[in-house]
Design an enzyme around this catalytic site. Structure first.
Site, PDB file in Angstrom:
ATOM      1  N   HIS A   1       0.847  -1.169  -0.178  1.00 15.88           N
ATOM      2  CA  HIS A   1       0.007  -0.003   0.039  1.00 15.88           C
ATOM      3  C   HIS A   1       0.723   1.167  -0.124  1.00 15.88           C
ATOM      4  CE1 HIS A   1      -3.940  -2.106   1.047  1.00 15.88           C
ATOM      5  NE2 HIS A   1      -3.156  -2.745   1.282  1.00 15.88           N
TER       6      HIS A   1
ATOM      7  N   TYR B   1       4.069  -5.369   9.432  1.00 18.53           N
ATOM      8  CA  TYR B   1       3.766  -3.772   9.492  1.00 18.53           C
ATOM      9  C   TYR B   1       4.805  -3.150  10.378  1.00 18.53           C
ATOM     10  CZ  TYR B   1      -1.003  -4.224   7.459  1.00 18.53           C
ATOM     11  OH  TYR B   1      -2.090  -4.662   6.620  1.00 18.53           O
TER      12      TYR B   1
HETATM   13  C1  HEM Z   1      -0.680 -11.670   6.201  1.00 20.89           C
HETATM   14  C2  HEM Z   1      -1.400 -10.652   5.258  1.00 20.89           C
HETATM   15  C3  HEM Z   1      -0.885  -9.464   5.060  1.00 20.89           C
HETATM   16  C4  HEM Z   1       0.563  -8.841   5.187  1.00 20.89           C
HETATM   17  C5  HEM Z   1       1.920  -9.685   5.275  1.00 20.89           C
HETATM   18  C6  HEM Z   1       0.512  -7.472   4.904  1.00 20.89           C
HETATM   19  C7  HEM Z   1       1.369  -6.457   4.792  1.00 20.89           C
HETATM   20  C8  HEM Z   1       1.364  -5.176   4.724  1.00 20.89           C
HETATM   21  C9  HEM Z   1       2.422  -4.470   4.739  1.00 20.89           C
HETATM   22  C10 HEM Z   1       3.825  -4.792   5.013  1.00 20.89           C
HETATM   23  C11 HEM Z   1       1.856  -2.915   4.731  1.00 20.89           C
HETATM   24  C12 HEM Z   1       2.838  -1.743   4.942  1.00 20.89           C
HETATM   25  C13 HEM Z   1       2.530  -1.379   6.386  1.00 20.89           C
HETATM   26  C14 HEM Z   1       3.574  -0.084   6.936  1.00 20.89           C
HETATM   27  O1  HEM Z   1       4.699   0.326   6.293  1.00 20.89           O
HETATM   28  O2  HEM Z   1       3.077   0.771   7.659  1.00 20.89           O
HETATM   29  C15 HEM Z   1       0.404  -3.206   4.542  1.00 20.89           C
HETATM   30  C16 HEM Z   1      -0.346  -1.923   4.647  1.00 20.89           C
HETATM   31  C17 HEM Z   1      -1.834  -2.147   4.534  1.00 20.89           C
HETATM   32  N1  HEM Z   1      -2.233  -3.443   4.468  1.00 20.89           N
HETATM   33 FE1  HEM Z   1      -1.738  -5.499   4.585  1.00 20.89          FE
HETATM   34  N2  HEM Z   1      -0.745  -7.064   4.861  1.00 20.89           N
HETATM   35  C18 HEM Z   1      -1.752  -8.361   5.035  1.00 20.89           C
HETATM   36  C19 HEM Z   1      -3.109  -8.523   4.962  1.00 20.89           C
HETATM   37  C20 HEM Z   1      -4.084  -7.317   4.905  1.00 20.89           C
HETATM   38  C21 HEM Z   1      -5.423  -7.446   5.051  1.00 20.89           C
HETATM   39  C22 HEM Z   1      -6.208  -8.832   5.378  1.00 20.89           C
HETATM   40  C23 HEM Z   1      -5.733  -6.223   4.784  1.00 20.89           C
HETATM   41  C24 HEM Z   1      -7.251  -5.667   5.006  1.00 20.89           C
HETATM   42  C25 HEM Z   1      -8.026  -5.878   5.795  1.00 20.89           C
HETATM   43  C26 HEM Z   1      -4.676  -5.398   4.880  1.00 20.89           C
HETATM   44  C27 HEM Z   1      -4.792  -3.922   4.651  1.00 20.89           C
HETATM   45  C28 HEM Z   1      -3.878  -3.172   4.547  1.00 20.89           C
HETATM   46  C29 HEM Z   1      -3.930  -1.230   4.700  1.00 20.89           C
HETATM   47  C30 HEM Z   1      -5.148  -0.940   4.619  1.00 20.89           C
HETATM   48  C31 HEM Z   1      -2.736  -1.202   4.482  1.00 20.89           C
HETATM   49  C32 HEM Z   1      -2.417   0.413   4.451  1.00 20.89           C
HETATM   50  C33 HEM Z   1      -2.021   1.048   5.722  1.00 20.89           C
HETATM   51  C34 HEM Z   1      -1.710   2.436   5.527  1.00 20.89           C
HETATM   52  O3  HEM Z   1      -2.312   3.098   4.559  1.00 20.89           O
HETATM   53  O4  HEM Z   1      -0.732   2.757   5.972  1.00 20.89           O
HETATM   54  N3  HEM Z   1      -3.781  -6.024   4.804  1.00 20.89           N
HETATM   55  N4  HEM Z   1       0.042  -4.632   4.696  1.00 20.89           N
END
Ligand code: HEM
Ligand code: HEM
Lengths: 180, 364
Positions: B66, B334
């Site tokens: 993201h 995260y």
């Molecule tokens: C094991 C599964 C998942 C992994 C490994 C993963 C990994 C990541 C990582 C590494 C980030 C960046 C975080 C940062 O630097 O602040 C991220 C952002 C995000 N993820 Fe995931 N994610 C997973 C599952 C999900 C699921 C199930 C959702 C939805 C409900 C989701 C929604 C989001 C959102 C909305 C962001 C953006 C947050 C922002 O705007 O700062 N993710 N994810």
């Protein structure tokens, strides 16, 4: 006040072994939780924060006990260098058991996280939020933990050396088992 | 009195020396195993985040997933209707809670065109008056493709671009989907989904389940959804502009705040809380918990959302994680991503330099 018993005072001994177990557990919990994506990550982190703060509180008590009850002197015939190493490593251990929780607390503050010790118990921030401070403190938490672990290994090896090779009563002074 | 030490080398000391070496060595080995250094097959947060970087390159200072997004700010106005189920202050009747949020699109490339994926995301940090926080990251889809971090990792690996073509190998992707039938519901949704022209017209789902606890001590498994109050004018995404979502948001906010209703769904006994690939039946009781009001936006390079880790397990008392295995994995990954990007912001040695100025570059 001079120590004439040849033993650490009872509160010092109790604190030593209690905190040894807590700190060793914290080191394993710490490296285990950051290397896991399973439920382990969640429940270890839930233990890590309150246990770390408990160590901080106990470390302060322990420092007071240490100043109030001087420890038994090291054997007079211990080589100078070993005496120096013993004293330096002991003070390093005290410094680290106070620094580690403070850095952990400060890094969460700098990261803008609420410092939650339980579902509802929140500690105040002790550092202004900012990405640079967070990154530095977060790395510091890891490096100091490694230093603490290595110091602990050396400390344990030295204790065994005193107990098994020199048999000079140093290990016994912390176990409270005087050798006849 | 300490006895006089006479450490003469006698054979019985051999065992003692072995012990003195072996006990710390065993301790160090156990430490290495628990810490993952001696367990190379274990899925760790580092390996997950490395895979994001393998798929899209390293973009210093940006989130590893993201990566492209925009900061927003506003508040949440509670209706009080969720208060019987959760004692979190944010749900108390009449309570207004400040929010710092972020809209984004999934993917690890901060320069990806907005129409490259049909999914949008909304991340929110509610700061309660009592200092506790609620952080959530939601996606604009009703189900998640996979249920476990292992499957998520396998999916990322399957999607890694082939160096020859610069695109994922369709065979590997097909093999992944064949081996993961739980992705079927997501794929069915993705078939008809198209990239929206606006963040404002999307619904955002928590996907993961959580547990509300009321002041009566009763626990309720829940999921939630942010339901847009802006009408979907069904306008097609402007193909010419790669960054139309931020432009649209700015334009809409210049006319006034944007609103979403927070709809909390209560599980029936037996509804799966550990499987984000399975939607709950549509007839479940829902509660209108209140209204999210988004008032302003700011570029993510300088806005207040930049240095927030929207870790979905940062929760106030009254909301807890469920047994969903994605939740601890998200928290751990995260945190790893957050440490990488803040280390880059801090210019720590060994980290890649930040781009001089964020410029859209021509990347597929
Ligand atoms: C094991 C599964 C998942 C992994 C490994 C993963 C990994 C990541 C990582 C590494 C980030 C960046 C975080 C940062 O630097 O602040 C991220 C952002 C995000 N993820 Fe995931 N994610 C997973 C599952 C999900 C699921 C199930 C959702 C939805 C409900 C989701 C929604 C989001 C959102 C909305 C962001 C953006 C947050 C922002 O705007 O700062 N993710 N994810
Ligand atoms: C004697 C006290 C402590 C010890 C020995 C200790 C040790 C550790 C270790 C070994 C790690 C893993 C570091 C790594 O490999 O990257 C760690 C991580 C962590 N510690 Fe501590 N810690 C202590 C106190 C605290 C306290 C008091 C807090 C907070 C209140 C805290 C919060 C954390 C957090 C949040 C992480 C993980 C961060 C992440 O997921 O990136 N620690 N700790």
């Amino acid at each position: 006040m001079k120590n004439t018993t040849g033993l650490f005072a009872l509160p010092a001994r109790v604190l030593h072994w209690l905190m040894a177990a807590m700190i060793l557990a914290m080191l394993f919990i710490g490296v285990g939780m950051v290397a896991s994506v399973s439920e382990r990550h969640a429940w270890l982190l839930r233990i890590h924060k309150p246990l770390g703060i408990a160590i901080l509180v106990l470390a302060v008590v322990r420092l007071a006990v240490r100043l109030r009850y001087p420890p038994p002197p090291l054997p007079a015939d211990l080589p100078m260098l070993q005496k120096l190493a013993a004293h330096a490593s002991h003070w390093l251990l005290y410094a680290l058991m106070i620094a580690m929780p403070l850095v952990g607390w400060a890094m969460l503050s700098a990261g803008g996280y609420p410092v939650m010790l339980s579902d509802s118990l929140r500690l105040p921030a002790i550092f202004p939020a900012g990405p640079i401070a967070f990154a530095v403190l977060r790395h510091l938490h890891s490096w100091l933990a490694m230093l603490l672990f290595l110091t602990f290994l050396a400390h344990m090896a030295a204790a065994l050396y005193h107990g098994l090779i020199r048999r000079d009563g140093v290990l016994a002074s912390m176990i409270a088992r005087r050798r006849e | 009195m300490p006895e006089s030490p006479t450490p003469k080398k006698r054979p019985r000391h051999l065992g003692a020396w072995v012990l003195i070496a072996a006990v710390p060595a065993a301790c160090a080995l156990a430490f290495g195993y628990v810490g993952g250094w001696l367990a190379p097959q274990r899925l760790t947060p580092k390996r997950l985040v490395d895979q994001f970087e393998a798929n899209a390159g390293v973009h210093p200072g940006y989130r590893r997933n993201h990566a492209k997004g925009v900061c927003v700010a506003g508040y949440f106005q509670s209706s009080g209707q969720a208060a019987p189920y959760s004692m979190a202050q944010v749900f108390a009747s009449g309570q207004r809670t400040p929010v710092v949020g972020r809209f984004a699109i999934p993917g690890s490339n901060p320069y990806a065109p907005d129409n490259s994926v049909p999914i949008r995301s909304m991340a929110l940090r509610f700061t309660q008056a009592n200092g506790q926080q609620w952080r959530t990251g939601m996606n604009s889809m009703p189900v998640f493709p996979v249920a476990t971090p292992q499957a998520f990792y396998a999916q990322l690996q399957a999607q890694q671009p082939d160096p020859a073509t610069g695109k994922p190998d369709p065979k590997k992707v097909a093999t992944f989907f064949a081996a993961h039938p739980e992705t079927a519901a997501f794929r069915a949704w993705a078939k008809t989904a198209k990239p929206s022209a606006s963040f404002a017209t999307e619904s955002y789902w928590s996907l993961d389940a959580f547990v509300f606890t009321g002041s009566d001590g009763l626990r309720h498994a829940v999921r939630w959804r942010m339901v847009p109050q802006s009408a979907d004018d069904d306008s097609a995404a402007p193909a010419a502009d790669a960054d139309y979502l931020a432009a649209d948001l700015r334009q809409r906010l210049s006319h006034g705040p944007l609103r979403w209703k927070l709809e909390v769904t209560l599980a029936n006994p037996g509804d799966p809380t550990d499987d984000a690939t399975k939607a709950w039946p549509a007839d479940r009781q829902t509660v209108d918990a209140g209204t999210l009001v988004v008032e302003s936006e700011q570029a993510q390079d300088s806005g207040p959302c930049r240095d927030i880790n929207y870790d979905p397990t940062v929760l106030p008392s009254g909301i807890q994680p469920s047994d969903d295995p994605l939740l601890p994995a998200r928290s751990a990954a995260y945190a790893d991503s957050y440490l990488r990007r803040t280390s880059e912001e801090a210019h720590l040695p060994g980290t890649a330099a930040l781009p001089a100025k964020a410029q859209p570059e021509a990347r597929p």
